[in-house]
Write an enzyme that holds these catalytic residues in place. Structure first.
Site, mmCIF file in Angstrom:
data_model
loop_
_atom_site.group_PDB
_atom_site.id
_atom_site.type_symbol
_atom_site.label_atom_id
_atom_site.label_comp_id
_atom_site.label_asym_id
_atom_site.label_seq_id
_atom_site.Cartn_x
_atom_site.Cartn_y
_atom_site.Cartn_z
ATOM 1 N N ILE A 120 0.908 -1.153 0.000
ATOM 2 C CA ILE A 120 0.000 0.000 0.000
ATOM 3 C C ILE A 120 0.943 1.197 0.000
ATOM 4 C CG2 ILE A 120 -1.764 1.300 1.250
ATOM 5 C CD1 ILE A 120 -2.844 -1.341 2.318
ATOM 6 N N PRO A 121 1.107 1.846 -1.160
ATOM 7 C CA PRO A 121 2.251 2.735 -1.421
ATOM 8 C C PRO A 121 2.233 4.113 -0.747
ATOM 9 C CG PRO A 121 0.780 2.742 -3.281
ATOM 10 C CD PRO A 121 0.213 1.740 -2.302
ATOM 11 N N CYS A 122 2.392 4.122 0.563
ATOM 12 C CA CYS A 122 2.443 5.400 1.281
ATOM 13 C C CYS A 122 3.703 6.196 0.937
ATOM 14 C CB CYS A 122 2.308 5.180 2.778
ATOM 15 S SG CYS A 122 3.433 3.971 3.468
ATOM 16 N N HIS A 123 4.695 5.538 0.327
ATOM 17 C CA HIS A 123 5.916 6.248 -0.081
ATOM 18 C C HIS A 123 5.647 7.243 -1.210
ATOM 19 C CE1 HIS A 123 5.764 2.644 -2.679
ATOM 20 N NE2 HIS A 123 6.342 3.418 -3.606
#
Length: 151
Positions: A120-123
């Protein structure tokens, strides 16, 4: 209920993957030694997909995730998954996406509570001024590496 885990090496440090019989439970940044091998089907699939991601061969993950959180966190995490590979948005943009334009700090806290970094690409969420801020606490270097992998 039994839990399984494996620690794998990655370009951003060692990652501990945990799963129950049916779902991936978390991905954590750890200092632990890399595990020998895992024989758990979900951990093997997660390990394979993460390696594909780091090798530039995968843009979207297909894993059964045990996602638990508040309604607000779930909204934020769903919105994170809509940020295209190789693109970024600001915390402000994300707050507006979940129809809470004043909840910028709460969006940051939801990102911090994400148990599935990378997947889950919080970056992909950056400061409004395009500066890299807040990843895994103070580990901005990890965010920088992930974003450069995707560019």
């Amino acid at each position: 209920m039994s839990f399984h885990s494996i620690t794998i090496a990655s370009p951003i440090g060692n990652l501990k993957l945990s799963a129950d019989q049916n779902q991936l439970l978390s991905v954590q940044f750890v200092e632990e030694e890399v595990s020998k091998e895992a024989d758990h089907h979900i951990l093997l699939k997660a390990k394979e997909q993460l390696h594909e991601f780091f090798n530039g061969e995968r843009r979207v993950f297909d894993l059964p995730l045990k996602i638990e959180g508040t309604d607000f966190q779930l909204e934020v995490w769903n919105a994170l998954q809509d940020i295209p590979y190789g693109e970024t948005c600001s915390y402000q943009d994300l707050a507006e996406t979940v129809r809470r334009p004043k909840a910028v700090r709460a969006v940051g806290q939801a990102n911090k509570a994400n148990r599935f970094p990378i997947i889950i690409p919080c970056h992909r969420v950056i400061g409004k001024n395009k500066k890299l801020t807040g990843y895994a606490g103070t580990q901005i270097d990890k965010k920088e590496i992930l974003l450069s992998l995707e560019s």
